[in-house]
Write a protein that holds these residues in place. Structure first.
Motif, PDB file in Angstrom:
ATOM      1  N   PHE A   2      -4.956  27.840   4.863  1.00  0.00           N
ATOM      2  CA  PHE A   2      -5.026  27.689   3.414  1.00  0.00           C
ATOM      3  C   PHE A   2      -6.106  26.685   2.997  1.00  0.00           C
ATOM      4  O   PHE A   2      -6.647  26.782   1.887  1.00  0.00           O
ATOM      5  CB  PHE A   2      -3.667  27.272   2.856  1.00  0.00           C
ATOM      6  N   THR A   3      -6.422  25.715   3.862  1.00  0.00           N
ATOM      7  CA  THR A   3      -7.512  24.801   3.552  1.00  0.00           C
ATOM      8  C   THR A   3      -8.839  25.550   3.484  1.00  0.00           C
ATOM      9  O   THR A   3      -9.625  25.377   2.538  1.00  0.00           O
ATOM     10  CB  THR A   3      -7.606  23.679   4.602  1.00  0.00           C
ATOM     11  N   TYR A   4      -9.092  26.398   4.477  1.00  0.00           N
ATOM     12  CA  TYR A   4     -10.313  27.213   4.459  1.00  0.00           C
ATOM     13  C   TYR A   4     -10.299  28.199   3.289  1.00  0.00           C
ATOM     14  O   TYR A   4     -11.317  28.400   2.608  1.00  0.00           O
ATOM     15  CB  TYR A   4     -10.463  27.974   5.779  1.00  0.00           C
ATOM     16  N   LEU A  59      -5.173  17.134   7.286  1.00  0.00           N
ATOM     17  CA  LEU A  59      -4.009  17.517   6.493  1.00  0.00           C
ATOM     18  C   LEU A  59      -2.840  17.920   7.384  1.00  0.00           C
ATOM     19  O   LEU A  59      -1.686  17.560   7.123  1.00  0.00           O
ATOM     20  CB  LEU A  59      -4.363  18.675   5.552  1.00  0.00           C
ATOM     21  N   ALA A  60      -3.136  18.674   8.444  1.00  0.00           N
ATOM     22  CA  ALA A  60      -2.079  19.108   9.354  1.00  0.00           C
ATOM     23  C   ALA A  60      -1.421  17.913  10.042  1.00  0.00           C
ATOM     24  O   ALA A  60      -0.189  17.850  10.167  1.00  0.00           O
ATOM     25  CB  ALA A  60      -2.650  20.071  10.393  1.00  0.00           C
ATOM     26  N   VAL A  61      -2.220  16.943  10.474  1.00  0.00           N
ATOM     27  CA  VAL A  61      -1.675  15.756  11.149  1.00  0.00           C
ATOM     28  C   VAL A  61      -0.808  14.946  10.190  1.00  0.00           C
ATOM     29  O   VAL A  61       0.299  14.513  10.535  1.00  0.00           O
ATOM     30  CB  VAL A  61      -2.823  14.887  11.719  1.00  0.00           C
ATOM     31  N   ILE A  62      -1.309  14.737   8.958  1.00  0.00           N
ATOM     32  CA  ILE A  62      -0.546  13.952   7.979  1.00  0.00           C
ATOM     33  C   ILE A  62       0.761  14.654   7.625  1.00  0.00           C
ATOM     34  O   ILE A  62       1.813  14.013   7.463  1.00  0.00           O
ATOM     35  CB  ILE A  62      -1.393  13.714   6.713  1.00  0.00           C
ATOM     36  N   ALA A  63       0.719  15.977   7.486  1.00  0.00           N
ATOM     37  CA  ALA A  63       1.930  16.727   7.121  1.00  0.00           C
ATOM     38  C   ALA A  63       2.960  16.728   8.240  1.00  0.00           C
ATOM     39  O   ALA A  63       4.173  16.697   7.984  1.00  0.00           O
ATOM     40  CB  ALA A  63       1.547  18.162   6.745  1.00  0.00           C
ATOM     41  N   ALA A 108      -9.863  20.635  -0.728  1.00  0.00           N
ATOM     42  CA  ALA A 108      -8.696  21.440  -1.133  1.00  0.00           C
ATOM     43  C   ALA A 108      -7.540  20.582  -1.625  1.00  0.00           C
ATOM     44  O   ALA A 108      -6.592  21.105  -2.205  1.00  0.00           O
ATOM     45  CB  ALA A 108      -8.231  22.314   0.036  1.00  0.00           C
ATOM     46  N   GLY A 109      -7.592  19.270  -1.379  1.00  0.00           N
ATOM     47  CA  GLY A 109      -6.516  18.394  -1.830  1.00  0.00           C
ATOM     48  C   GLY A 109      -5.214  18.671  -1.091  1.00  0.00           C
ATOM     49  O   GLY A 109      -5.194  18.932   0.117  1.00  0.00           O
ATOM     50  N   VAL A 110      -4.118  18.660  -1.852  1.00  0.00           N
ATOM     51  CA  VAL A 110      -2.795  18.839  -1.266  1.00  0.00           C
ATOM     52  C   VAL A 110      -2.305  20.280  -1.404  1.00  0.00           C
ATOM     53  O   VAL A 110      -1.206  20.612  -0.945  1.00  0.00           O
ATOM     54  CB  VAL A 110      -1.809  17.866  -1.948  1.00  0.00           C
ATOM     55  N   ILE A 111      -3.117  21.152  -1.994  1.00  0.00           N
ATOM     56  CA  ILE A 111      -2.711  22.546  -2.225  1.00  0.00           C
ATOM     57  C   ILE A 111      -2.332  23.272  -0.936  1.00  0.00           C
ATOM     58  O   ILE A 111      -1.298  23.961  -0.894  1.00  0.00           O
ATOM     59  CB  ILE A 111      -3.830  23.310  -2.966  1.00  0.00           C
ATOM     60  N   PRO A 112      -3.109  23.166   0.169  1.00  0.00           N
ATOM     61  CA  PRO A 112      -2.708  23.875   1.404  1.00  0.00           C
ATOM     62  C   PRO A 112      -1.342  23.452   1.931  1.00  0.00           C
ATOM     63  O   PRO A 112      -0.585  24.288   2.431  1.00  0.00           O
ATOM     64  CB  PRO A 112      -3.824  23.509   2.398  1.00  0.00           C
ATOM     65  N   VAL A 113      -1.014  22.167   1.807  1.00  0.00           N
ATOM     66  CA  VAL A 113       0.284  21.685   2.289  1.00  0.00           C
ATOM     67  C   VAL A 113       1.414  22.275   1.448  1.00  0.00           C
ATOM     68  O   VAL A 113       2.459  22.685   1.970  1.00  0.00           O
ATOM     69  CB  VAL A 113       0.324  20.142   2.257  1.00  0.00           C
ATOM     70  N   ILE A 114       1.206  22.334   0.117  1.00  0.00           N
ATOM     71  CA  ILE A 114       2.233  22.891  -0.770  1.00  0.00           C
ATOM     72  C   ILE A 114       2.443  24.380  -0.483  1.00  0.00           C
ATOM     73  O   ILE A 114       3.577  24.861  -0.399  1.00  0.00           O
ATOM     74  CB  ILE A 114       1.838  22.671  -2.246  1.00  0.00           C
ATOM     75  N   PHE A 115       1.351  25.121  -0.334  1.00  0.00           N
ATOM     76  CA  PHE A 115       1.457  26.549  -0.013  1.00  0.00           C
ATOM     77  C   PHE A 115       2.214  26.756   1.298  1.00  0.00           C
ATOM     78  O   PHE A 115       3.123  27.587   1.381  1.00  0.00           O
ATOM     79  CB  PHE A 115       0.062  27.174   0.089  1.00  0.00           C
ATOM     80  N   SER A 116       1.833  26.014   2.334  1.00  0.00           N
ATOM     81  CA  SER A 116       2.446  26.184   3.658  1.00  0.00           C
ATOM     82  C   SER A 116       3.925  25.813   3.627  1.00  0.00           C
ATOM     83  O   SER A 116       4.764  26.530   4.204  1.00  0.00           O
ATOM     84  CB  SER A 116       1.710  25.319   4.684  1.00  0.00           C
ATOM     85  N   THR A 117       4.255  24.726   2.944  1.00  0.00           N
ATOM     86  CA  THR A 117       5.658  24.309   2.843  1.00  0.00           C
ATOM     87  C   THR A 117       6.495  25.363   2.128  1.00  0.00           C
ATOM     88  O   THR A 117       7.621  25.684   2.551  1.00  0.00           O
ATOM     89  CB  THR A 117       5.759  22.963   2.097  1.00  0.00           C
ATOM     90  N   VAL A 177       4.230  24.382  14.745  1.00  0.00           N
ATOM     91  CA  VAL A 177       3.014  25.141  15.062  1.00  0.00           C
ATOM     92  C   VAL A 177       2.589  26.005  13.873  1.00  0.00           C
ATOM     93  O   VAL A 177       1.413  26.010  13.473  1.00  0.00           O
ATOM     94  CB  VAL A 177       3.244  26.013  16.313  1.00  0.00           C
ATOM     95  N   LEU A 178       3.544  26.735  13.296  1.00  0.00           N
ATOM     96  CA  LEU A 178       3.222  27.582  12.145  1.00  0.00           C
ATOM     97  C   LEU A 178       2.768  26.745  10.953  1.00  0.00           C
ATOM     98  O   LEU A 178       1.852  27.133  10.215  1.00  0.00           O
ATOM     99  CB  LEU A 178       4.442  28.425  11.760  1.00  0.00           C
ATOM    100  N   TYR A 179       3.399  25.594  10.766  1.00  0.00           N
ATOM    101  CA  TYR A 179       3.045  24.695   9.662  1.00  0.00           C
ATOM    102  C   TYR A 179       1.587  24.254   9.779  1.00  0.00           C
ATOM    103  O   TYR A 179       0.808  24.317   8.813  1.00  0.00           O
ATOM    104  CB  TYR A 179       3.987  23.502   9.688  1.00  0.00           C
ATOM    105  N   GLY A 180       1.207  23.812  10.974  1.00  0.00           N
ATOM    106  CA  GLY A 180      -0.163  23.365  11.183  1.00  0.00           C
ATOM    107  C   GLY A 180      -1.178  24.479  11.007  1.00  0.00           C
ATOM    108  O   GLY A 180      -2.230  24.298  10.376  1.00  0.00           O
ATOM    109  N   LEU A 181      -0.882  25.662  11.553  1.00  0.00           N
ATOM    110  CA  LEU A 181      -1.812  26.792  11.440  1.00  0.00           C
ATOM    111  C   LEU A 181      -1.965  27.257   9.993  1.00  0.00           C
ATOM    112  O   LEU A 181      -3.068  27.575   9.545  1.00  0.00           O
ATOM    113  CB  LEU A 181      -1.319  27.953  12.312  1.00  0.00           C
ATOM    114  N   LEU A 182      -0.855  27.283   9.250  1.00  0.00           N
ATOM    115  CA  LEU A 182      -0.924  27.691   7.842  1.00  0.00           C
ATOM    116  C   LEU A 182      -1.721  26.692   7.014  1.00  0.00           C
ATOM    117  O   LEU A 182      -2.475  27.086   6.105  1.00  0.00           O
ATOM    118  CB  LEU A 182       0.481  27.835   7.271  1.00  0.00           C
ATOM    119  N   ILE A 183      -1.586  25.400   7.313  1.00  0.00           N
ATOM    120  CA  ILE A 183      -2.355  24.395   6.581  1.00  0.00           C
ATOM    121  C   ILE A 183      -3.850  24.582   6.816  1.00  0.00           C
ATOM    122  O   ILE A 183      -4.661  24.533   5.878  1.00  0.00           O
ATOM    123  CB  ILE A 183      -1.906  22.979   6.990  1.00  0.00           C
ATOM    124  N   VAL A 184      -4.239  24.818   8.072  1.00  0.00           N
ATOM    125  CA  VAL A 184      -5.656  25.053   8.373  1.00  0.00           C
ATOM    126  C   VAL A 184      -6.161  26.305   7.662  1.00  0.00           C
ATOM    127  O   VAL A 184      -7.247  26.310   7.065  1.00  0.00           O
ATOM    128  CB  VAL A 184      -5.852  25.181   9.902  1.00  0.00           C
TER     129      VAL A 184
END
Length: 417
Positions: free
Chosen positions: A311-313, A364-368, A258-267, A302-309
């Motif tokens: 959107f990755t899926y 991705l969640a850990v890095i973000a 998924a690359g960096v797309i889940p992080v951008i969406f969650s942010t 918490v919400l940031y990590g859950l949203l990243i997971v």
């Protein structure tokens, strides 16, 4: 590595491409200092400081938004249009057929992406002109000038990126984002140096953070390049007097597809309330929601990590279809050893994708979240976040591979040995 760079510079065509890419990136950086007419830059910067999402976009734009230059929106509308077209390709059958037609179909989808970029650029420019109306000279003409200037700047960057892709090295759009992020590093280093001089920063603590940062970069590279190789065996086929097939190969499934797309969406989702509160400071509801979702709070993490997971899926499911992969393997007479062709193969690939996607999502969640954790522990203002790090490392690897391919094609030893 230096020998590889010297070899790359010896190749006339590659040297020409590198020079062209550098020239286009220089043109991009010059454009970030050309201000939009009828705007007050100091008032713009005060608004950006109140909106968290605007600060994130300013990092992507290389500081062009805080200066409100003609490139203030950067290439964000193009990225959004590309994602929308990619998602609609799965939904609209006609577009799915175009995606499978090869180069001709991709050209049509690329044209749709350009149209979408212009439309989204006009919409985003209108929103910015409304949000920054307090920093704008009064009058309807001012708003029209601002909208057209911002939309034209984005359209020019889209053209610039495509020219780099065609005549330069690497993906032009990615390199523009890369240049925007990297351009902020000298300023951050100078600010840190100024803090060290006045004794506001512990040098030992800074060294520990720097070592940890290098370790994170190494980990990002390892995970970005990691893949699960599913073995595939093709049976022999006799066509006329020739025998085809009989070879073994594999399906490479990336851990972080998924690359960096889940992080951008969650942010974007979590920072949207703070941005609205910055535009409407007198709205008590918006202000309370923004305070509730402060980036320094545990709820935000918490919400940031859950949203990243999530959107990755979600993005992996949209872009990777195990049923199509299984059908293609069966169509060309292939099979996974120990797995029956057809539906069992699709189920097997789905299980693999679900397992490795979990690893990629957690990574991705850990890095973000790591910059927030490091800021809380060390007290240092770490502006180079996880999203920027993922983008920079990914683009650097992609560009290195593009140079590598050009050198190998001409029988030169490249970066990889």
């Amino acid at each position: 590595m230096l020998e590889a760079l010297r070899n790359a510079w010896k190749i006339p065509d590659l040297r020409k491409r590198i020079k062209y890419t550098a020239l286009m990136l220089l043109l991009f950086r010059i454009g970030t200092f050309i201000p939009v007419p009828r705007m007050d830059p100091s008032a713009v910067r005060s608004i950006i400081e109140r909106g968290a999402l605007l600060g994130f976009f300013d990092i992507i734009a290389g500081g062009a938004l805080s200066q409100f230059s003609v490139f203030a929106m950067s290439i964000t509308p193009y990225i959004n249009a590309s994602i929308i077209v990619q998602l609609l390709t799965v939904v609209i059958p006609k577009w799915e057929e175009l995606a499978k037609e090869g180069e001709a179909g991709r050209k049509v989808l690329a044209q749709y992406t350009r149209y979408g970029t212009v439309i989204l650029g006009l919409i985003q420019a209108t929103g910015l002109s409304i949000g920054f109306r307090s920093a704008m000279k009064p009058g309807f003409l001012s708003q029209i000038v601002v909208i057209l200037s911002l939309a034209a700047g984005t359209a020019f960057l889209m053209w610039l990126g495509e020219q780099i892709t065609d005549k330069g090295i690497g993906n032009g759009i990615s390199l523009l984002i890369f240049a925007g992020i990297v351009s902020r590093i000298p300023t951050s280093v100078y600010q840190m140096y100024a803090l060290i001089r006045i004794g506001a920063v512990n040098i030992l603590l800074l060294a520990v953070v720097a070592i940890l940062g290098i370790a994170v970069v190494v980990g990002v590279i390892a995970v970005q390049e990691a893949e699960r190789r599913v073995p595939v065996q093709y049976a022999k086929r006799v066509v006329g007097r020739r025998v085809y097939g009989g070879q073994s190969t594999h399906i490479p499934i990336k851990i972080n597809s998924a690359g960096v797309i889940p992080v951008i969406f969650s942010t974007s989702i979590l920072m949207f309330p703070s941005t609205l509160a910055g535009f409407f400071p007198n709205n008590k509801f918006m202000t309370s929601v923004a305070e509730f979702l402060q980036p320094s709070g545990w709820l935000y993490a918490v919400l940031y990590g859950l949203l990243i997971v999530f959107f990755t899926y979600f993005y992996t499911a949209v872009t990777f279809n195990p049923v199509d992969v299984a059908n293609n393997i069966k169509k060309y007479g292939g099979f996974i050893p120990g797995i029956r062709p057809g539906r069992p193969t699709a189920d097997y690939i789905t299980r693999i994708v679900n397992r490795i996607t979990l690893v990629g999502a957690l990574f991705l969640a850990v890095i973000a979240l790591l910059p927030y954790f490091m800021t809380a522990v060390s007290g240092l203002n770490i502006s180079f976040g996880g999203t920027a790090l993922l983008i920079v490392v990914g683009v650097a690897l992609e560009t290195m591979k593009a140079i590598e391919a050009q050198m190998i094609m001409r029988h030169y030893q490249g970066f990889l040995k």
